[in-house]
Design an enzyme around this catalytic site. Sequence first.
Site, PDB file in Angstrom:
ATOM      1  N   HIS A 200       0.836  -1.245   0.087  1.00 34.61           N
ATOM      2  CA  HIS A 200      -0.212  -0.013  -0.041  1.00 34.61           C
ATOM      3  C   HIS A 200       0.819   1.218   0.068  1.00 34.61           C
ATOM      4  O   HIS A 200       0.380   2.268  -0.107  1.00 34.61           O
ATOM      5  CB  HIS A 200      -1.071   0.028   1.179  1.00 34.61           C
ATOM      6  CG  HIS A 200      -0.731   0.101   2.631  1.00 34.61           C
ATOM      7  ND1 HIS A 200      -0.607   1.568   2.963  1.00 34.61           N
ATOM      8  CD2 HIS A 200      -0.038  -0.603   3.300  1.00 34.61           C
ATOM      9  CE1 HIS A 200      -0.070   1.620   4.417  1.00 34.61           C
ATOM     10  NE2 HIS A 200       0.409   0.284   4.576  1.00 34.61           N
ATOM     11  N   CYS A 323       0.810   6.747  13.009  1.00 40.21           N
ATOM     12  CA  CYS A 323       0.848   6.098  14.244  1.00 40.21           C
ATOM     13  C   CYS A 323       0.981   6.998  15.663  1.00 40.21           C
ATOM     14  O   CYS A 323       0.390   6.571  16.784  1.00 40.21           O
ATOM     15  CB  CYS A 323       1.737   5.066  14.359  1.00 40.21           C
ATOM     16  SG  CYS A 323       2.267   4.260  12.730  1.00 40.21           S
TER      17      CYS A 323
HETATM   18  C1  LIG Z   1       4.045   1.682   6.645  1.00 38.66           C
HETATM   19  C2  LIG Z   1       5.339   1.441   7.187  1.00 38.66           C
HETATM   20  C3  LIG Z   1       5.277   0.177   7.874  1.00 38.66           C
HETATM   21  C4  LIG Z   1       4.375  -0.729   8.176  1.00 38.66           C
HETATM   22  O1  LIG Z   1       3.761  -1.294   7.094  1.00 38.66           O
HETATM   23  P1  LIG Z   1       2.153  -1.970   7.010  1.00 38.66           P
HETATM   24  O2  LIG Z   1       2.164  -2.504   5.747  1.00 38.66           O
HETATM   25  O3  LIG Z   1       1.430  -0.864   7.024  1.00 38.66           O
HETATM   26  O4  LIG Z   1       2.189  -2.853   8.008  1.00 38.66           O
HETATM   27  C5  LIG Z   1       6.567  -0.180   8.213  1.00 38.66           C
HETATM   28  N1  LIG Z   1       7.924   0.585   8.025  1.00 38.66           N
HETATM   29  C6  LIG Z   1       7.780   1.645   7.310  1.00 38.66           C
HETATM   30  C7  LIG Z   1       9.057   2.500   7.095  1.00 38.66           C
HETATM   31  C8  LIG Z   1       6.508   2.253   6.899  1.00 38.66           C
HETATM   32  O5  LIG Z   1       6.359   3.447   6.354  1.00 38.66           O
END
Ligand SMILES: *Cc1c(COP(=O)(O)O)cnc(C)c1O
Length: 394
Positions: A200, A323
């Site tokens: 995503h 977050c």
């Molecule tokens: C968004 C993100 C995640 C988490 O990924 P998800 O697919 O939302 O669990 C982990 N590390 C970084 C650097 C991110 O930007």
Amino acid sequence: MIYADNAATTKMSASAVEVMAGLINETYGNPSSLYGFGQKAKEVLEDARAKVASAIGAEPSEIIFTSGGSEADNQAIISAAEFGARKGKKHIISTKFEHHAVLHTLNRLEKEGFEITLLDVHEDGLVRVEEVENAIREDTALVTVMYANNEIGTIQDIKAIGKICRDHNVVFHTDAVQAVGHIRVDVKEDNVDMLSASAHKFHGPKGTGFLYVRKGVYVRNLIDGGAQEKGRRAGTENVPGIAAMAEALSESVKDIDKNSAHLIPIRDRIINGLYEIPHSDINGDRNRRLPGNINFCFEGIEGESLLLLLDDKGICASSGSACTSGSLDPSHVLLAIGRVHDVAHGSLRLSIGEDITNDDADYIIRSVKEVVEYLRSFSPVWRDLQAGKTSFIL
Ligand SMILES: *Cc1c(COP(=O)(O)O)cnc(C)c1O
């Protein structure tokens, strides 16, 4: 609306949506089923694996599909920790500005008896390669350093860090969730043992991602169950999501040069425009950052109000990471690069996408200027700064 929060999530590409819809409606078999209809889904899955692997210079057998970046980070770190512990190695090196998927996993390992060294990130948002080397010990099981930061967009020298780890025979993992699909990533050239990515963040669907594990490097399953992913990740595969991820990734990687050539001048136009605001400063190195990332601090204001007023103007942006917004603590990333609490509170992250235009950029600059000026007009902190009661930091 101008969507400038692509570091939080991206819009799915039209072709990824098309691939996903086709699979949901037609090829809905279970890849583990033996009849032809299930085997068709299995073929889709393996075709996706080959595409994902080739996008990062890996072999298909080195790709494990996961539910996203957080799961991949957990799996990589827990696997390396367990492998190290068996040989009495219980020391892990990381940095202060990792994503919480990494930091919280490390916190838990610390409670279980591991020793964690979190390296400083300098004012420019970059980890010093020699500091990684100096931190390595006989009992170091893992080094995990993110490829590009999700808040300030700074890009680490992963190849050099990987080389040092290889020379010292230490497992090296990188959270490349913000990098994959946006800048060139090649696991072989970068000397990476494990790498996490999430669909995503590159115009694929939410809830799907992958972990690259170099052949021969130990990895264990976090979820017990069936033998999917060669026993490394149980659960019926999210075939539509995985195939859409592969489509989005192939597309993004094919267009990396074109997208960068479009984004970088617009990013720099916005950076120059925001610098015209008095007592403002960019967070992280100006050039060694993702093509779409702009992160600024404005003294004397509060990030949350800035976001709400920008929302009124049709601009979606962020302050700190998604977050941490909602909590009163300023971003751990901004604190890690040495911003004091007051300044870190007045931060703005704009993560622009490929569809942005110069007109959008000018509208963003104009809007941020207006909103900052308005918020400062009734900010007691700003009044004290102006009156010389407290001194400006920026
Ligand atoms: C968004 C993100 C995640 C988490 O990924 P998800 O697919 O939302 O669990 C982990 N590390 C970084 C650097 C991110 O930007």
